[in-house]
Scaffold this motif. Structure first.
Motif, PDB file in Angstrom:
ATOM      1  N   SER A   1       6.672  16.130   6.238  1.00  0.00           N
ATOM      2  CA  SER A   1       7.284  16.016   7.554  1.00  0.00           C
ATOM      3  C   SER A   1       8.735  16.518   7.552  1.00  0.00           C
ATOM      4  CB  SER A   1       7.214  14.557   8.002  1.00  0.00           C
ATOM      5  OG  SER A   1       7.924  14.345   9.168  1.00  0.00           O
ATOM      6  N   PHE A   2       9.406  16.399   6.408  1.00  0.00           N
ATOM      7  CA  PHE A   2      10.764  16.953   6.286  1.00  0.00           C
ATOM      8  C   PHE A   2      10.729  18.464   6.522  1.00  0.00           C
ATOM      9  CE2 PHE A   2      13.904  14.208   3.614  1.00  0.00           C
ATOM     10  CZ  PHE A   2      13.885  13.261   4.613  1.00  0.00           C
ATOM     11  N   LEU A   3       9.671  19.100   6.035  1.00  0.00           N
ATOM     12  CA  LEU A   3       9.548  20.551   6.150  1.00  0.00           C
ATOM     13  C   LEU A   3       9.167  20.935   7.582  1.00  0.00           C
ATOM     14  CD1 LEU A   3       9.477  23.228   4.459  1.00  0.00           C
ATOM     15  CD2 LEU A   3       7.017  22.877   4.268  1.00  0.00           C
TER      16      LEU A   3
ATOM     17  N   HIS B   1       5.367  11.535  -0.942  1.00  0.00           N
ATOM     18  CA  HIS B   1       5.699  10.845   0.301  1.00  0.00           C
ATOM     19  C   HIS B   1       5.982  11.905   1.373  1.00  0.00           C
ATOM     20  CE1 HIS B   1       8.118   8.594   3.182  1.00  0.00           C
ATOM     21  NE2 HIS B   1       7.581   7.502   2.683  1.00  0.00           N
ATOM     22  N   PRO B   2       5.546  11.665   2.646  1.00  0.00           N
ATOM     23  CA  PRO B   2       5.714  12.715   3.659  1.00  0.00           C
ATOM     24  C   PRO B   2       7.165  13.167   3.891  1.00  0.00           C
ATOM     25  CG  PRO B   2       4.860  10.681   4.629  1.00  0.00           C
ATOM     26  CD  PRO B   2       4.752  10.538   3.153  1.00  0.00           C
ATOM     27  N   ASN B   3       8.131  12.296   3.609  1.00  0.00           N
ATOM     28  CA  ASN B   3       9.525  12.709   3.797  1.00  0.00           C
ATOM     29  C   ASN B   3      10.205  12.870   2.441  1.00  0.00           C
ATOM     30  OD1 ASN B   3       9.125  12.424   6.566  1.00  0.00           O
ATOM     31  ND2 ASN B   3       9.807  10.299   6.547  1.00  0.00           N
ATOM     32  N   THR B   4       9.897  13.977   1.779  1.00  0.00           N
ATOM     33  CA  THR B   4      10.436  14.177   0.438  1.00  0.00           C
ATOM     34  C   THR B   4      11.285  15.445   0.366  1.00  0.00           C
ATOM     35  OG1 THR B   4       8.560  13.042  -0.585  1.00  0.00           O
ATOM     36  CG2 THR B   4       9.828  14.487  -2.010  1.00  0.00           C
ATOM     37  N   ALA B   5      12.349  15.362  -0.415  1.00  0.00           N
ATOM     38  CA  ALA B   5      13.177  16.539  -0.693  1.00  0.00           C
ATOM     39  C   ALA B   5      13.391  16.658  -2.190  1.00  0.00           C
ATOM     40  CB  ALA B   5      14.523  16.418   0.017  1.00  0.00           C
TER      41      ALA B   5
ATOM     42  N   THR C   1       2.809  10.632  13.858  1.00  0.00           N
ATOM     43  CA  THR C   1       2.383  11.816  13.122  1.00  0.00           C
ATOM     44  C   THR C   1       2.416  13.074  13.983  1.00  0.00           C
ATOM     45  OG1 THR C   1       0.123  11.280  13.709  1.00  0.00           O
ATOM     46  CG2 THR C   1       0.878  10.561  11.544  1.00  0.00           C
ATOM     47  N   ALA C   2       2.630  12.884  15.301  1.00  0.00           N
ATOM     48  CA  ALA C   2       2.648  14.014  16.234  1.00  0.00           C
ATOM     49  C   ALA C   2       1.321  14.769  16.232  1.00  0.00           C
ATOM     50  CB  ALA C   2       3.813  14.964  15.934  1.00  0.00           C
ATOM     51  N   MET C   3       0.221  14.034  16.023  1.00  0.00           N
ATOM     52  CA  MET C   3      -1.101  14.654  15.976  1.00  0.00           C
ATOM     53  C   MET C   3      -1.878  14.456  17.282  1.00  0.00           C
ATOM     54  SD  MET C   3      -1.304  15.779  12.815  1.00  0.00           S
ATOM     55  CE  MET C   3      -3.007  15.869  12.295  1.00  0.00           C
TER      56      MET C   3
END
Lengths: 223, 290
Positions: A47-49, A101-105, B269-271
């Motif tokens: 999600s970060f991307l 994790h979806p918010n990873t950097a 999730t914006a899905m």
């Protein structure tokens, strides 16, 4: 969580996870490097991307690397400030991560002296973060407590030596994680403390037998 | 020990003969090992930051996506011209809620309460009350403790994260917190505070989190309005003698269960939902190309 995680933090918007958390990731990395950043390669995941741009995740991470906190009004201006200070940075996609994790950097940093630091960090909700790995070793600490990262030879007794050294200084251990590359190889202790660890103790630790390196994360701005 | 039940706050308030807000203050002093003065000073700085953010609203700013900005000023102007329908208080609450949420979308400094996406709800109610009816800083700080206590219990029993519980956990929680805080300003008892929070939260149960392109803008900015107005309505009901038929802690539990039952696509999730509409998809595509 305390009541100022509920009313607070004071932060630059729009998102506690994608903006404030991203600033904290950069800020924590800058503190772990313990010197100004000269070059940063910033790789984003999940999600970060995907929604990072619209949330200012990119300028938030750079702001943190410059030493800004999540309430700094200059966060939206961080790219310009970085250029002024001679800090170079590049963004990319963290293709090496799987099921993260979806918010990873992923941050690959070089300091002014040439010192290198590589870490994988997650924004885990609210503006809280988790440093997943540090220089390739599992880490798992939040940056909310003074944290001691001790790289050591994997041998019996070393953990208790470090623990007793801290207790002699009245430093209470809040959490402790142990990892090692292989049996008898390099181990790492990640110790979150309730108090700051005095510089003298850290020096003593780094000189102790079997200790390869000590990295320290302080809550103080100058240390 | 942090509170995990509103009924515990009420019981302890009764035993100690102290008001609801004071129980939250004592709890913070114990949890963070700080003095009363330190705790109050921090809460006062939160209030002042909210006021500063409200004052610094800039109607000329636009968010990176171009989706947010300028609407708060429109509401403010419309309210100044004619507020016969909503009345001057609610018209101003609406304008403030949008202004704060727009400031957030435009990367201005705000106070997450409980989240950045819901940052407009509590200041809209409290600061408009202060402006139109007068309140001391001390009283407003007390109201923020009330809000924090309610939020703390919701975070412990359910969630304040849209990714976990949908928008009911963010705008819903903010609305419950604001309702309780307003009740305190109007002299409400602990029992009235808890029921104002419960009524506000009940009206928000099931609210999904479906932000367009995953950004804290559509529908988040305008949803701050519904959270704020709903908080005022909930408090009004309680002052008129209405009560939640379901006890406040059970309402919070229902929110947790409802959040768990929400499909993934409707939890940040914006899905799905608004994010999945043809226009929502088009906006997302445009942003990715930039």
């Amino acid at each position: 969580m305390n009541i100022f995680d509920i009313i607070g933090p004071v932060m630059v918007g729009p998102s506690s996870s994608h903006t404030a958390g991203a600033v904290r990731i950069g800020h924590t990395a800058r503190k772990l490097l313990r010197e100004p950043v000269r070059d940063a390669e910033i790789l984003l995941y999940g999600s970060f991307l995907v929604s990072g741009k619209g949330h200012g995740t990119d300028c938030a991470i750079v702001a943190g690397l410059l030493g800004m906190k999540e309430d700094d009004r200059n966060i939206p201006d961080s790219f310009r400030i970085a250029r002024e200070r001679g800090m170079s940075f590049r963004f990319g996609e963290a293709t090496e991560l799987v099921d993260a994790h979806p918010n990873t950097a992923v941050l690959k940093l070089t300091g002014e002296s040439g010192k290198k630091l590589e870490l994988v960090a997650e924004s885990v909700g609210g503006s809280r973060i988790n440093i997943r790995t540090l220089n390739g070793f599992p880490a798992d600490f939040s940056g909310e407590s003074p944290t001691l990262i001790v790289y050591n030879q994997d041998r019996p007794g070393l953990v208790s030596e470090v623990a007793s050294m801290l207790s002699r200084e009245d430093v209470n251990i809040a959490t402790m994680h142990l990892h090692r590359s292989n049996r008898g190889g390099t181990g790492v202790m990640v110790i979150e403390c309730d108090q700051e660890v005095p510089k003298s103790t850290r020096t003593k630790l780094s000189l102790a037998e079997g200790i390869k390196k000590v990295t320290y994360y302080s809550l103080k701005d100058q240390d | 020990m942090s509170f995990t039940r509103l009924s515990d706050i009420l019981r302890q308030a009764e035993v100690t003969e102290l008001p609801f807000w004071h129980m939250v203050l004592l709890d913070d002093m114990e949890a963070r090992d700080v003095t009363e003065e330190e705790s109050v000073r921090t809460m006062r700085s939160m209030l002042r930051s909210m006021k500063e953010a409200d004052r610094n609203y800039d109607a000329d700013l636009r968010s990176f996506s171009g989706l947010s900005g300028g609407d708060g000023e429109k509401l403010e102007k419309a309210a100044a011209k004619d507020s016969r329908i909503m009345g001057p208080f609610l018209a101003s609450v609406m304008a403030r809620a949008v202004k704060m949420a727009e400031s957030n979308a435009c990367m201005q400094r705000i106070v997450a309460a409980p989240t950045a996406g819901s940052c407009g709800v509590i200041p809209a109610v409290l600061l408009t009350y202060e402006e139109q009816f007068g309140a001391t800083e001390e009283k407003l700080v007390e109201a923020l403790y009330v809000a924090a206590g309610i939020g703390e219990v919701i975070a412990a029993r359910a969630s304040i994260s849209g990714a976990e519980g949908g928008c009911q956990a963010e705008i819903g929680s903010a609305s419950a917190m604001a309702a309780g805080a307003l009740s305190h300003l109007l002299g409400g008892s602990g029992e009235m505070i808890a029921h104002a929070a419960a009524l506000a939260l009940k009206n928000m149960l099931g609210l999904t989190c479906d932000p367009v392109a995953g950004l804290v803008e559509v529908p988040c900015v305008k949803r701050n309005v519904s959270g704020a107005v709903n908080a005022v309505a909930a408090e009004e009901m309680v002052r008129a003698g209405l009560r939640s038929r379901i006890p406040p802690d059970e309402v919070i539990d229902a929110m947790r269960r409802t959040g768990r039952l929400l499909p993934d696509g409707l939890r940040e999730t914006a899905m799905d939902g608004l994010a999945a509409t043809p226009t929502g998809q088009k906006i997302k595509k445009q942003l990715l190309q930039e």
